[in-house]
Design a protein around this motif. Structure first.
Motif, PDB file in Angstrom:
ATOM      1  N   GLU A 178     -38.863 -12.778  26.919  1.00 60.61           N
ATOM      2  CA  GLU A 178     -39.184 -14.208  27.031  1.00 60.61           C
ATOM      3  C   GLU A 178     -38.122 -15.053  26.316  1.00 60.61           C
ATOM      4  OE1 GLU A 178     -41.173 -17.698  27.994  1.00 60.61           O
ATOM      5  OE2 GLU A 178     -41.596 -15.682  28.735  1.00 60.61           O
ATOM      6  N   LEU A 179     -37.728 -14.650  25.151  1.00 59.24           N
ATOM      7  CA  LEU A 179     -36.697 -15.388  24.409  1.00 59.24           C
ATOM      8  C   LEU A 179     -35.352 -15.358  25.136  1.00 59.24           C
ATOM      9  CD1 LEU A 179     -37.465 -14.374  20.722  1.00 59.24           C
ATOM     10  CD2 LEU A 179     -37.752 -16.628  21.765  1.00 59.24           C
ATOM     11  N   ARG A 228     -35.497 -17.827  27.946  1.00 58.99           N
ATOM     12  CA  ARG A 228     -35.393 -19.198  27.438  1.00 58.99           C
ATOM     13  C   ARG A 228     -33.958 -19.522  27.021  1.00 58.99           C
ATOM     14  NH1 ARG A 228     -40.732 -20.934  24.093  1.00 58.99           N
ATOM     15  NH2 ARG A 228     -42.248 -20.215  25.613  1.00 58.99           N
ATOM     16  N   PHE A 285     -31.929 -20.149  30.073  1.00 64.57           N
ATOM     17  CA  PHE A 285     -32.221 -21.475  30.631  1.00 64.57           C
ATOM     18  C   PHE A 285     -31.523 -22.563  29.826  1.00 64.57           C
ATOM     19  CE2 PHE A 285     -34.822 -25.346  30.618  1.00 64.57           C
ATOM     20  CZ  PHE A 285     -34.738 -25.674  31.960  1.00 64.57           C
ATOM     21  N   VAL A 286     -31.605 -22.478  28.510  1.00 64.94           N
ATOM     22  CA  VAL A 286     -30.956 -23.470  27.645  1.00 64.94           C
ATOM     23  C   VAL A 286     -29.443 -23.425  27.850  1.00 64.94           C
ATOM     24  CG1 VAL A 286     -30.448 -24.048  25.236  1.00 64.94           C
ATOM     25  CG2 VAL A 286     -32.793 -23.568  25.929  1.00 64.94           C
ATOM     26  N   THR A 313     -28.611 -25.092  31.123  1.00 63.50           N
ATOM     27  CA  THR A 313     -28.788 -26.536  30.989  1.00 63.50           C
ATOM     28  C   THR A 313     -27.622 -27.152  30.227  1.00 63.50           C
ATOM     29  OG1 THR A 313     -31.188 -26.279  31.025  1.00 63.50           O
ATOM     30  CG2 THR A 313     -30.331 -28.349  30.155  1.00 63.50           C
TER      31      THR A 313
END
Length: 71
Positions: free
Chosen positions: A11-12, A15, A18-19, A22
């Motif tokens: 999960e980390l 994330r 994704f960051v 972005t």
């Protein structure tokens, strides 16, 4: 239910990915805007130079003219 350590790490990692994506997208957008702003500044400077040249060619500046007699 509690997530396992491996699930939490996964999960980390998602994330962080994704960051990271972005941040890359935003960085590209900022770089594009910076180039566009640079081009606009150059165009404005060229226009300013041309305006000064045109004013010099015309030989008269409204600021140099005396005020009309009714003033």
């Amino acid at each position: 239910m509690s997530m396992s350590l491996e699930e939490r790490l996964t999960e980390l990692e998602m994330r962080i990915a994704f960051v990271d994506d972005t941040m890359t997208t935003l960085s590209d957008a900022v770089a594009s805007h910076d180039r566009h702003l640079h081009d606009l500044r150059n165009a404005m400077e060229r226009l300013r130079t041309e305006l000064v040249a045109v004013r010099g060619t015309l030989g008269n500046d409204a600021g140099d003219e005396p005020p009309p007699p009714h003033y």
